[in-house]
Design a protein around this motif. Structure first.
Motif, short mmCIF file in Angstrom:
data_model
loop_
_atom_site.label_atom_id
_atom_site.label_comp_id
_atom_site.label_asym_id
_atom_site.label_seq_id
_atom_site.Cartn_x
_atom_site.Cartn_y
_atom_site.Cartn_z
N THR A 1 2.91 10.30 2.88
CA THR A 1 3.35 9.13 3.73
C THR A 1 4.62 8.59 3.53
OG1 THR A 1 0.99 8.25 3.35
CG2 THR A 1 2.50 6.76 3.94
N LYS A 2 5.47 8.62 4.43
CA LYS A 2 6.78 8.31 4.28
C LYS A 2 7.53 6.96 4.25
CE LYS A 2 7.23 12.76 3.94
NZ LYS A 2 7.30 13.36 2.71
N LYS A 3 8.39 6.89 3.53
CA LYS A 3 8.88 5.35 3.91
C LYS A 3 10.33 5.43 4.56
CE LYS A 3 8.98 2.40 0.34
NZ LYS A 3 9.77 1.56 -0.75
N GLY A 4 10.14 4.90 5.61
CA GLY A 4 11.24 4.69 6.67
C GLY A 4 11.97 3.43 6.57
N CYS A 5 11.49 2.62 7.24
CA CYS A 5 12.20 1.26 7.33
C CYS A 5 11.65 0.40 6.25
CB CYS A 5 12.13 0.58 8.77
SG CYS A 5 10.46 0.38 9.20
N ASP A 6 10.44 0.50 6.00
CA ASP A 6 9.82 -0.38 4.92
C ASP A 6 9.75 -1.86 5.49
OD1 ASP A 6 8.47 -0.71 2.50
OD2 ASP A 6 10.28 -1.32 1.34
N ARG A 7 9.89 -2.06 6.80
CA ARG A 7 9.46 -3.40 7.41
C ARG A 7 8.77 -3.23 8.78
NH1 ARG A 7 15.64 -5.40 9.15
NH2 ARG A 7 16.01 -3.10 9.84
N GLY A 8 7.92 -2.17 8.99
CA GLY A 8 6.85 -2.52 10.13
C GLY A 8 7.77 -1.90 11.41
N GLN A 9 8.74 -1.08 11.30
CA GLN A 9 9.58 -0.96 12.66
C GLN A 9 9.71 0.61 13.00
OE1 GLN A 9 13.15 -2.72 12.26
NE2 GLN A 9 12.28 -4.81 12.61
N CYS A 10 9.19 1.61 12.09
CA CYS A 10 9.37 3.06 12.47
C CYS A 10 8.18 3.72 12.48
CB CYS A 10 10.34 3.30 11.42
SG CYS A 10 9.52 3.73 9.64
N GLY A 11 7.19 3.14 11.95
CA GLY A 11 5.73 3.96 11.91
C GLY A 11 5.72 5.10 10.60
N ALA A 12 6.76 5.49 9.95
CA ALA A 12 6.65 6.54 9.00
C ALA A 12 5.61 6.54 8.18
CB ALA A 12 8.02 6.80 8.49
N CYS A 13 5.23 5.28 8.10
CA CYS A 13 4.24 4.91 6.77
C CYS A 13 2.76 4.89 7.22
CB CYS A 13 4.66 3.47 6.04
SG CYS A 13 4.44 2.23 7.13
N THR A 14 2.63 5.18 8.50
CA THR A 14 1.21 5.09 9.15
C THR A 14 0.18 5.65 8.41
OG1 THR A 14 2.14 4.95 11.19
CG2 THR A 14 -0.14 5.26 11.08
N LEU B 1 0.92 -1.13 0.15
CA LEU B 1 -0.02 0.07 -0.14
C LEU B 1 0.95 1.32 0.09
CD1 LEU B 1 -2.82 1.43 0.01
CD2 LEU B 1 -2.76 1.16 2.52
N LEU B 2 2.01 1.21 0.74
CA LEU B 2 2.89 2.33 0.64
C LEU B 2 3.41 2.64 -0.83
CD1 LEU B 2 4.60 4.57 2.35
CD2 LEU B 2 6.15 2.76 2.68
N ASP B 3 3.92 1.76 -1.15
CA ASP B 3 4.54 1.77 -2.58
C ASP B 3 3.09 2.37 -3.67
OD1 ASP B 3 6.97 1.68 -1.87
OD2 ASP B 3 7.23 -0.39 -2.69
N ILE C 1 -2.62 1.60 10.29
CA ILE C 1 -1.81 0.70 10.09
C ILE C 1 -0.54 1.04 9.40
CG2 ILE C 1 -3.83 -0.94 9.47
CD1 ILE C 1 -2.82 -0.49 6.58
N ASN C 2 0.60 0.11 9.23
CA ASN C 2 1.87 0.44 8.64
C ASN C 2 1.59 0.11 7.17
OD1 ASN C 2 3.28 1.40 11.00
ND2 ASN C 2 4.03 -0.90 11.53
N SER C 3 1.74 1.12 6.36
CA SER C 3 1.26 0.86 4.96
C SER C 3 2.34 0.14 4.25
CB SER C 3 0.93 1.96 4.04
OG SER C 3 2.07 2.79 4.27
N CYS C 4 3.62 -0.24 4.74
CA CYS C 4 4.42 -0.76 4.16
C CYS C 4 4.27 -2.41 4.60
CB CYS C 4 5.99 -0.52 4.75
SG CYS C 4 6.41 -1.01 6.35
N LEU C 5 3.38 -2.84 5.30
CA LEU C 5 3.23 -4.28 5.79
C LEU C 5 2.02 -4.65 5.31
CD1 LEU C 5 4.09 -4.33 9.59
CD2 LEU C 5 5.56 -4.76 7.53
#
Ligand code: FES
Length: 177
Positions: A39-52, A26-28, A60-64
């Motif tokens: 919506t930002k991409k930080g870690c791209d693996r559910g650990q930073c919340g930048a993509c919320t 969803l993030l991409d 939700i974390n949109s990278c996950l």
């Protein structure tokens, strides 16, 4: 290249008909296919919340999550929070409290705070709740910090972030309403 499939997403009240590879997150989808860069991409693996982001009012974390899985859901990004010219109360509180430094984590922090408020306010299940100031909820700073712990801030602006969320979601003792 890999096969694409039609995916329709409802984002900030607008339908977007896309052709995506099934593995696109969803993030991409938001950033690379729709051009919503808030919506930002930080870690791209559910650990930073930048993509919320908010999906049916829940953060939700949109990278996950895969974009294809969110068809039919009401997705709200930071771009969709303001009501015309009027900032969302959480956005206004972040400005009032200087709740950011570099700003990279801020959209995720704000979306997460809106989701937090939805969680604690049983009467407002929607992400589009226009006026959260009317809600009767009270969280103390420790509870806010805990509930915001999925959103990292490399600048360490946590006290200001908590203060901003508290302005909206908490009950300030002796402070302004
Ligand atoms: Fe999704 Fe970090 S980019 S949690």
């Amino acid at each position: 290249g890999p096969a694409t499939i039609p995916v329709t997403l409802q984002i900030n009240g607008q339908q977007h008909a896309l052709q995506l590879e099934p593995r696109v997150t969803l993030l991409d989808a938001l950033r690379e296919h729709i051009g919503l860069f808030g919506t930002k991409k930080g870690c791209d693996r559910g650990q930073c919340g930048a993509c919320t982001v908010l999906v049916d009012g829940r953060r939700i974390n949109s990278c996950l999550t895969l974009a294809v899985m969110q068809q039919g859901a009401a997705i709200v990004t930071v771009e969709g929070l303001a009501n015309g010219e009027a900032l969302h109360p959480v956005q206004a509180a972040f400005i009032e409290r200087d709740a950011f430094q570099c700003g990279y984590c801020t959209p995720g922090q704000i979306c997460s705070a809106v989701g937090l408020i939805n969680e604690v306010d049983k009467g407002a299940p929607s992400a589009a709740t226009p006026d959260v100031r009317s809600m009767r909820i009270a969280l103390n700073d420790a509870e806010i910090r805990e509930r915001m712990s999925g959103n990292l801030c490399r600048c360490g602006a946590y006290p200001n972030i908590v203060a901003a969320v508290n302005d909206v979601a908490g009950k300030r003792s002796g402070g302004k309403a």
